[in-house]
Each structure stands twice: as structure tokens, then as C-alpha cells.
Design an enzyme around this catalytic site. Structure first.
Site, short mmCIF file in Angstrom:
data_model
loop_
_atom_site.label_atom_id
_atom_site.label_comp_id
_atom_site.label_asym_id
_atom_site.label_seq_id
_atom_site.Cartn_x
_atom_site.Cartn_y
_atom_site.Cartn_z
N LYS A 113 -11.62 -3.10 -5.45
CA LYS A 113 -11.82 -4.46 -5.96
C LYS A 113 -12.99 -5.17 -5.29
CE LYS A 113 -7.34 -4.99 -8.03
NZ LYS A 113 -6.79 -3.65 -7.70
C1 LIG Z 1 -6.25 -2.77 -8.58
C2 LIG Z 1 -6.12 -1.35 -8.17
C3 LIG Z 1 -5.95 -0.32 -9.12
C4 LIG Z 1 -5.81 -0.58 -10.60
O1 LIG Z 1 -6.98 -1.07 -11.19
P1 LIG Z 1 -6.94 -1.71 -12.66
O2 LIG Z 1 -8.28 -2.28 -12.85
O3 LIG Z 1 -5.86 -2.74 -12.61
O4 LIG Z 1 -6.62 -0.62 -13.60
C5 LIG Z 1 -5.89 0.99 -8.68
N1 LIG Z 1 -5.96 1.28 -7.37
C6 LIG Z 1 -6.12 0.33 -6.43
C7 LIG Z 1 -6.16 0.72 -4.99
C8 LIG Z 1 -6.21 -1.02 -6.78
O5 LIG Z 1 -6.37 -1.97 -5.85
#
Ligand SMILES: *Cc1c(COP(=O)(O)O)cnc(C)c1O
Length: 472
Positions: A113
Site C-alpha cells: 500500500k
Molecule cells: C491490502 C492488501 C492486499 C489486498 O489488496 P487489494 O488491493 O485489496 O486487492 C493484499 N496483501 C496485502 C499485504 C495488503 O496489505
């Protein structure tokens, strides 16, 4: 470039108009009017670019209301080796012939993120400064999103963050990561309750439109178009690293929850990036895997939403999915609205027509599912076989990628977090002797002084806290 809503509102809006917004006024999500298509000459030129240069090229196609020099400076400040650990920013690691990982989690909070949120922090500061406005970001987190938002917004002018988390229910690492921030503009509120209580307070505050306006409350959730746009860049960067020429194809496997990450892959593919398959990997919360298998999208009740060892993928609905469905139905806003509004509110599910479902394959999607046992086995096999330690979310990706990998098409699995964030499950898979390495800068994280406020699960108390900390 102009932006319109998935639910039929055709009012053309510019990038900076939608930057600070969540949903469109009609309840839809913003999409660009069309996806710019990258021709062969341009793709050939992009192959030689650094990550920041590539990001600038891609963002420039979608952002025409920030002067290019300003956008360039902002992107150069975001994607640096200091922040992301390497000059490549998203380096590839080979796992076995035909399969590699693209590292997206070398930013400050060790999860993917950061890739988008770090850019969002700089964009917000820039746009708020230009308007002479302030924004107070209110959110609820059970881990990754909240810390990524705080590390992106810390010290940014014009922005404050009020982040609610369930008191005592995050991992010690996650808690220390957020609570050790000493920046004046970051407020950690530990709510005496569970994540849903924190989430309900955020909803209640946001539904009080008068309060929301007076205190300039905003969000940074995953439906924000700028976040998605930032993610498009690493699909191109991964492609260039995994191939020698632009005649080659690759596939990506993406550990998925809200369909945010893989939706950026869909955008990259629509722009002409030679992507054969986009493989959606879910955990036990298989809303998306079920859809790609059956054509039925069924939102889960909270009693049917499982707490798993890949917690950032524990979702009951996939908030970004509407963007893909809108493209799938030929940008028919009325149809998209009928599917998402009427069906979800009415029945909790929708099923595509056979003709609509037949079109899904043309978008390159495949899907698979992974369970706790799969996760443990995959972490073990990858550590013992390749000497590479992966986190639980990435393990869901690797498990599904191994099933759907094809000869002659390199498969890139997006690594979405570092194993250091999930020590418990790593120990369960490998025994407690194996320690997930941590970046040196975080060695003393848990022993740093913490700054947070415990509050009851009471909307009025949270509102009062905001009043006390936001000058009107
Ligand atoms: C947020 C997140 C995901 C999922 O991502 P999306 O965009 O919601 O599909 C997968 N792995 C980690 C470690 C995350 O923080």
C-alpha cells in the site's frame, strides 16, 4: 483526461477535482473517460526508463491539471531508493524457472500500500497547498491501510490523520508501527472494541454531513483513483524487468481482497501492456474467485467473513470491482448501477448474463483460492526449495501462481508484504528458530515511545476529539 462515474454520471471532472473525493455523487467510482493506448514506439522508449521516469510518463497521461514540472518534482520525491530501499523500487526475485516475485513491500510500512499511498501524500499536500485548504483524514484500520496512510501523511502540510484501530487487537509490530509516530498531525485513537466498532464510528461521523463539511473530513480508501493510478506503474516496471523485448508476454498473479491492486493490472492491460493473464488469488474469503468461476458476485455477511492468516485479504465485498464490471458491460452506467446498487442492496448478489460472462475471458482474468494449510505449505516449500521467505499474502499468490503458470509465459507474483509483519504465522510454518529479517531501521520498533489515545467505542467521543484538535 476527464473522469466519469461508473454509475452513469457523465459530468466530466478533472484529476484534481476527484483527487480528494471518495465516491462519485451518484455512488459510483471514478474512471477515466478512456484508457490511453501505448503504441509500440512509446513502449520501446519506456523500457529504458527509471521507475520515477516511468511513473511520470504514465501519470502524465491521466493528470493534465498539474503543471508537468510540478508533477515531475513530486514523483521524483516519492519514488526514491531512500524510501523504497533499492534503485529499482520494485525489484524482481527469481523463484524458479518461469516464476518470479515483484517486490512491492520495501516502503516504510513493509506492505504494497506504500507504493500508492506515498504518492497520495505528496499529491494531497500539493493540491491542498494550491487551494489553501486543509483536510482531516478519518479512517479505521485493522493494520496495513492505517499505517500506510499515516506514513504517507506524516508531517504533510494541510493534512491531519485521525486513525481508529481496535484497542489491543493489532499485532505488536503493527501497533508499534503506528503508535510510535510522534508527528503532530497524526492522531492514533485506540477504540475499546473490535474493528467493526471503529469502522461504524467512521461511517457515523461521515454520515453527519454538517460535521463532515465543518471539519473537512476526508478519506484515503482504496477506491481513490489516484491510488489505483499509482499502482499501474509497477505492472509496467515488472514487465520490463521480466522480459527482454516488447514482443514477449507475461502474466501476473495478484493476492487480492478489494480488487484494488489487480484493477491496476487491468488498466495496464487495457493500455496495451502485453499481459496474457491476470490471476486473482484469494484466501478463504473467495468472493472474487467465486465470481470468476461462476459469474455470480456474492457479497458476504460478516458472519461469513473469515479471519485468516492473510488478514489484509479478509473482505466481505471487493470495493474496486465495480470498475472492472463497468468496463465489462461496455461502460453502461445503468447496467452497472443495476448490478451493484439494486442487486447488492436487494439480494446481496448479482449474476451476469451468459453473454456478459463470456466476455470476461477476453480481459485475461483467471482466479484461484488458497487456504491456511496452503499458505503454511507454500511458505515452507518456498523457504526450503528456493531459500526465499515470503509472507502469508504473497504465499496465497505463489500457491495459485504455481497452479496456473504456463510454459513460455513468465509469471510475476506481486509480493504484497514482507514476512517480518507476520512473525506468528511464519513461526507456525517454519518453527520459531526461523526469524523473518527486518530492515535494520526497524530493529527497535516495539521499544519506541508510543503516542495514542484510548477512547470508548462512542461516536460522540471521537467527534469531540476531532473538535478539540482541529482549529475552525
Ligand atoms: C491490502 C492488501 C492486499 C489486498 O489488496 P487489494 O488491493 O485489496 O486487492 C493484499 N496483501 C496485502 C499485504 C495488503 O496489505
Amino acid at each position: 483526461m476527464k473522469y466519469i462515474s461508473t454509475r452513469g454520471d457523465q459530468t466530466p471532472r478533472r484529476f484534481c477535482e476527484i483527487l480528494l473525493e471518495g465516491l462519485a455523487p451518484d455512488g459510483g467510482l471514478y474512471l477515466p473517460v478512456s484508457y490511453p493506448v501505448i503504441d509500440a514506439a512509446k513502449l520501446a522508449r519506456w523500457r529504458g526508463l527509471s521507475y520515477a521516469e516511468l511513473a511520470f510518463e504514465i501519470l502524465s497521461l491521466y493528470i493534465d491539471d498539474i503543471p508537468p514540472l510540478d508533477l515531475k518534482a513530486l514523483v521524483d520525491r516519492t519514488y526514491t531508493a531512500e524510501v523504497f530501499g533499492t534503485a529499482a523500487i520494485t525489484p524482481l526475485t527469481a523463484l524458479e524457472p518461469g516464476l518470479c516475485l515483484e517486490g512491492l513491500s520495501n516502503g516504510p510500512t513493509l506492505a504494497f500500500k506504500d507504493m500508492a499511498m506515498q504518492l497520495l501524500g505528496n499529491l494531497f499536500e500539493y493540491e491542498l497547498g494550491r487551494r489553501g485548504e486543509q483536510l482531516n483524514i478519518l479512517g479505521a484500520t485493522s493494520g496495513d491501510t492505517g499505517s500506510a496512510a499515516e506514513y504517507a501523511m506524516r508531517g504533510k502540510k494541510g493534512v491531519r490523520v485521525f486513525m481508529l484501530s481496535p484497542h489491543g487487537r493489532m499485532s505488536p509490530f503493527q501497533q508499534a508501527q503506528m503508535f510510535s509516530l510522534q508527528d503532530e498531525n497524526i492522531h492514533n485513537l485506540a477504540v475499546e472494541g473490535v474493528f467493526d466498532d471503529a469502522q461504524d464510528i467512521v461511517k457515523a461521523v461521515s454520515n453527519d454531513l454538517e460535521f463532515k463539511r465543518a471539519y473537512r473530513i476526508g478519506t484515503v480508501n482504496s477506491i481513490n483513483w489516484a491510488r489505483l493510478l499509482a499502482q499501474v506503474v509497477y505492472y509496467f516496471a515488472g514487465y520490463f524487468q521480466a522480459t527482454k523485448s516488447n514482443d514477449e508476454q507475461v502474466s501476473f498473479t495478484v493476492p487480492s481482497g478489494n480488487f484494488g491492486n489487480v484493477c491496476a493490472g487491468h488498466v495496464a492491460r487495457q493500455m496495451g501492456l502485453p499481459v496474457k493473464h491476470l490471476v486473482v488469488a484469494t484466501n478463504e474469503n473467495n468472493v472474487l474467485e467465486e465470481f470468476f468461476r461462476t459469474g455470480t458476485y456474492r457479497v458476504r455477511a460478516s458472519s461469513e467473513t473469515y479471519e485468516t492468516s492473510s488478514p489484509s485479504m479478509d473482505i466481505s465485498k471487493a470495493s474496486n470491482f465495480e470498475r472492472f464490471i463497468c468496463d465489462l458491460v461496455g461502460r453502461d452506467g445503468a447496467r452497472t448501477k443495476a448490478l451493484f446498487h439494486d442487486a447488492i442492496v436487494g439480494e446481496g448478489a448479482f449474476t451476469l448474463t451468459a453473454e456478459e460472462f463470456a466476455r470476461v475471458a477476453g480481459y485475461g482474468f483467471q482466479a484461484g483460492r488458497s487456504t491456511h494449510a496452503d499458505r503454511l505449505a507454500t511458505i515452507r516449500a518456498t523457504f526450503e526449495g528456493q531459500g526465499v521467505l515470503i509472507d502469508t499474502h504473497t504465499a496465497d499468490g505463489v500457491k495459485v501462481a504455481r497452479e496456473l503458470c504456463e510454459d513460455g509465459v513468465p509469471m510475476i507474483v506481486l509480493e504484497t508484504a514482507l514476512p517480518a509483519k507476520f512473525e506468528g504465522t511464519i513461526a507456525e510454518a517454519l518453527g520459531s528458530e526461523v526469524k523473518a529479517p527486518r530492515p535494520a531501521a526497524l530493529a527497535d520498533l516495539e521499544s519506541r515511545p508510543k503516542r495514542f489515545q484510548v477512547v470508548p467505542a462512542d461516536t460522540q467521543v471521537v467527534k469531540q476529539y476531532i473538535r478539540d484538535h482541529v482549529p475552525l
